[in-house]
Design a protein around this motif. Sequence first.
Motif, PDB file in Angstrom:
ATOM      1  N   THR A 158       0.682  -3.222  -6.111  1.00 37.38           N
ATOM      2  CA  THR A 158       0.571  -1.990  -5.349  1.00 37.38           C
ATOM      3  C   THR A 158      -0.824  -1.384  -5.463  1.00 37.38           C
ATOM      4  N   ALA A 159      -1.187  -0.644  -4.411  1.00 34.29           N
ATOM      5  CA  ALA A 159      -2.432   0.122  -4.392  1.00 34.29           C
ATOM      6  C   ALA A 159      -2.194   1.374  -3.565  1.00 34.29           C
ATOM      7  N   ALA A 160      -2.900   2.448  -3.887  1.00 34.61           N
ATOM      8  CA  ALA A 160      -2.748   3.701  -3.155  1.00 34.61           C
ATOM      9  C   ALA A 160      -3.549   3.669  -1.863  1.00 34.61           C
ATOM     10  N   ALA A 161      -3.017   4.353  -0.828  1.00 40.40           N
ATOM     11  CA  ALA A 161      -3.641   4.338   0.492  1.00 40.40           C
ATOM     12  C   ALA A 161      -4.904   5.179   0.579  1.00 40.40           C
ATOM     13  N   ASP A 162      -5.195   5.970  -0.461  1.00 40.91           N
ATOM     14  CA  ASP A 162      -6.351   6.883  -0.415  1.00 40.91           C
ATOM     15  C   ASP A 162      -7.451   6.462  -1.373  1.00 40.91           C
ATOM     16  N   THR A 163      -7.516   5.166  -1.704  1.00 35.51           N
ATOM     17  CA  THR A 163      -8.494   4.662  -2.676  1.00 35.51           C
ATOM     18  C   THR A 163      -9.352   3.576  -2.027  1.00 35.51           C
ATOM     19  N   PRO A 164     -10.369   3.959  -1.271  1.00 30.22           N
ATOM     20  CA  PRO A 164     -11.105   2.988  -0.450  1.00 30.22           C
ATOM     21  C   PRO A 164     -12.015   2.046  -1.219  1.00 30.22           C
ATOM     22  N   PHE A 165     -12.195   2.261  -2.527  1.00 28.32           N
ATOM     23  CA  PHE A 165     -13.130   1.436  -3.296  1.00 28.32           C
ATOM     24  C   PHE A 165     -12.419   0.573  -4.349  1.00 28.32           C
TER      25      PHE A 165
ATOM     26  N   ALA B 171      -8.709  -3.862   3.908  1.00 29.06           N
ATOM     27  CA  ALA B 171      -9.818  -4.816   3.849  1.00 29.06           C
ATOM     28  C   ALA B 171     -10.060  -5.326   2.437  1.00 29.06           C
ATOM     29  N   ARG B 172      -9.814  -4.490   1.438  1.00 34.57           N
ATOM     30  CA  ARG B 172     -10.049  -4.904   0.049  1.00 34.57           C
ATOM     31  C   ARG B 172      -8.850  -5.621  -0.569  1.00 34.57           C
ATOM     32  N   LEU B 173      -7.645  -5.133  -0.282  1.00 35.08           N
ATOM     33  CA  LEU B 173      -6.463  -5.729  -0.903  1.00 35.08           C
ATOM     34  C   LEU B 173      -5.969  -6.955  -0.146  1.00 35.08           C
ATOM     35  N   GLY B 174      -6.082  -6.947   1.177  1.00 27.60           N
ATOM     36  CA  GLY B 174      -5.527  -8.025   1.985  1.00 27.60           C
ATOM     37  C   GLY B 174      -5.932  -9.431   1.554  1.00 27.60           C
ATOM     38  N   PRO B 175      -7.241  -9.683   1.291  1.00 24.99           N
ATOM     39  CA  PRO B 175      -7.635 -11.035   0.897  1.00 24.99           C
ATOM     40  C   PRO B 175      -7.100 -11.465  -0.468  1.00 24.99           C
ATOM     41  N   GLN B 176      -6.580 -10.526  -1.243  1.00 21.77           N
ATOM     42  CA  GLN B 176      -6.126 -10.854  -2.601  1.00 21.77           C
ATOM     43  C   GLN B 176      -4.634 -11.185  -2.677  1.00 21.77           C
ATOM     44  N   VAL B 177      -3.901 -10.995  -1.575  1.00 26.43           N
ATOM     45  CA  VAL B 177      -2.453 -11.181  -1.580  1.00 26.43           C
ATOM     46  C   VAL B 177      -2.048 -12.101  -0.435  1.00 26.43           C
ATOM     47  N   ASP B 178      -0.796 -12.581  -0.470  1.00 30.82           N
ATOM     48  CA  ASP B 178      -0.373 -13.502   0.584  1.00 30.82           C
ATOM     49  C   ASP B 178       0.170 -12.784   1.806  1.00 30.82           C
ATOM     50  N   ARG B 179       0.616 -11.529   1.653  1.00 36.73           N
ATOM     51  CA  ARG B 179       0.989 -10.689   2.795  1.00 36.73           C
ATOM     52  C   ARG B 179       0.990  -9.241   2.345  1.00 36.73           C
ATOM     53  N   LEU B 180       0.907  -8.339   3.322  1.00 36.30           N
ATOM     54  CA  LEU B 180       0.800  -6.914   3.030  1.00 36.30           C
ATOM     55  C   LEU B 180       1.912  -6.144   3.726  1.00 36.30           C
ATOM     56  N   ALA B 181       2.322  -5.028   3.111  1.00 42.70           N
ATOM     57  CA  ALA B 181       3.210  -4.045   3.735  1.00 42.70           C
ATOM     58  C   ALA B 181       2.727  -2.660   3.346  1.00 42.70           C
ATOM     59  N   LEU B 182       3.211  -1.667   4.076  1.00 37.81           N
ATOM     60  CA  LEU B 182       2.863  -0.274   3.832  1.00 37.81           C
ATOM     61  C   LEU B 182       4.117   0.491   3.481  1.00 37.81           C
ATOM     62  N   ASN B 183       4.094   1.208   2.361  1.00 38.65           N
ATOM     63  CA  ASN B 183       5.197   2.109   2.008  1.00 38.65           C
ATOM     64  C   ASN B 183       4.885   3.486   2.572  1.00 38.65           C
ATOM     65  N   ALA B 184       5.697   3.937   3.524  1.00 35.36           N
ATOM     66  CA  ALA B 184       5.510   5.251   4.139  1.00 35.36           C
ATOM     67  C   ALA B 184       6.858   5.745   4.635  1.00 35.36           C
ATOM     68  N   ASN B 185       7.013   7.061   4.644  1.00 35.59           N
ATOM     69  CA  ASN B 185       8.256   7.673   5.099  1.00 35.59           C
ATOM     70  C   ASN B 185       8.042   8.338   6.461  1.00 35.59           C
TER      71      ASN B 185
ATOM     72  N   ILE C 290       0.858  -1.177   0.000  1.00 36.51           N
ATOM     73  CA  ILE C 290       0.000   0.000   0.000  1.00 36.51           C
ATOM     74  C   ILE C 290       0.897   1.230   0.000  1.00 36.51           C
ATOM     75  N   LEU C 291       0.722   2.071  -0.999  1.00 40.12           N
ATOM     76  CA  LEU C 291       1.579   3.244  -1.167  1.00 40.12           C
ATOM     77  C   LEU C 291       1.002   4.421  -0.380  1.00 40.12           C
ATOM     78  N   ALA C 292       1.720   4.825   0.669  1.00 39.95           N
ATOM     79  CA  ALA C 292       1.281   5.936   1.518  1.00 39.95           C
ATOM     80  C   ALA C 292       2.422   6.924   1.734  1.00 39.95           C
ATOM     81  N   GLY C 293       3.314   7.022   0.759  1.00 39.55           N
ATOM     82  CA  GLY C 293       4.498   7.846   0.930  1.00 39.55           C
ATOM     83  C   GLY C 293       4.369   9.279   0.467  1.00 39.55           C
ATOM     84  N   GLY C 294       3.183   9.678  -0.026  1.00 40.80           N
ATOM     85  CA  GLY C 294       2.995  11.033  -0.531  1.00 40.80           C
ATOM     86  C   GLY C 294       2.884  12.063   0.585  1.00 40.80           C
ATOM     87  N   ARG C 295       2.930  13.339   0.200  1.00 39.16           N
ATOM     88  CA  ARG C 295       2.919  14.424   1.182  1.00 39.16           C
ATOM     89  C   ARG C 295       1.519  14.978   1.473  1.00 39.16           C
TER      90      ARG C 295
END
Length: 204
Positions: free
Chosen positions: A100-107, A41-55, A11-16
């Motif tokens: 990858t998916a953006a952190a601000d796209t809830p749908f 909740a939407r991406l987690g069931p589709q992958v084998d593990r999750l991480a967050l990209n953030a600074n 999940i890409l959350a590194g923007g300003r």
Amino acid sequence: MGRLIQPHGVILAGGRATRMGGGDKGRLAIAGRSLVAHVIARLGPQVDRLALNANGDAARWADLGLPVLADTAPDRPGPLAGVLAGLDWAAGTGAPHIVTAAADTPFLPPDLVPRLLDAAGPSGLALAATREGDRIWYQPTFGLWPVALRDDLRAALAGGTRKVLAWTDRHAAGTAIFPTQPWDPFFNVNTPDDLARAEAMACG
């Protein structure tokens, strides 16, 4: 190319979040929970593990229980840096690719990952897109990225490449086109008005 094994998700959350006044946009809430929680909740069931990209201080995300990956490229050069951080993480676990998916796209689409896997080009790359008439609109923060290309991406970033499509076009990325009804699944929250609209969509 054939169906690949289940990827890791990043999940890409590194923007300003400048249009929202700064801060962590993924922490904004709709329908009683944060944007990033909707994405998980939407991406987690589709992958084998999750991480967050953030600074910044990773501890502020500790409640999510996810690995937090800082950009490995200097000067925060945009979403490709987040992709590279995810690829470096996946390489360490032995995974062949990430989505990858953006952190601000809830749908985001509940079939994002299988559709990207089916659309992968010869290099293993694929991007999500929508269509309006004859025009295809790419969603460059939603993609399937092979670990085999991480050193190529690292070199491209060092050479000044910043636009996602400028890099993916070089590697013949496939395209997975998603419908936009009843709404655009890649709708993202950039402004307070967007947040109000997302609340109405989530509760409608």
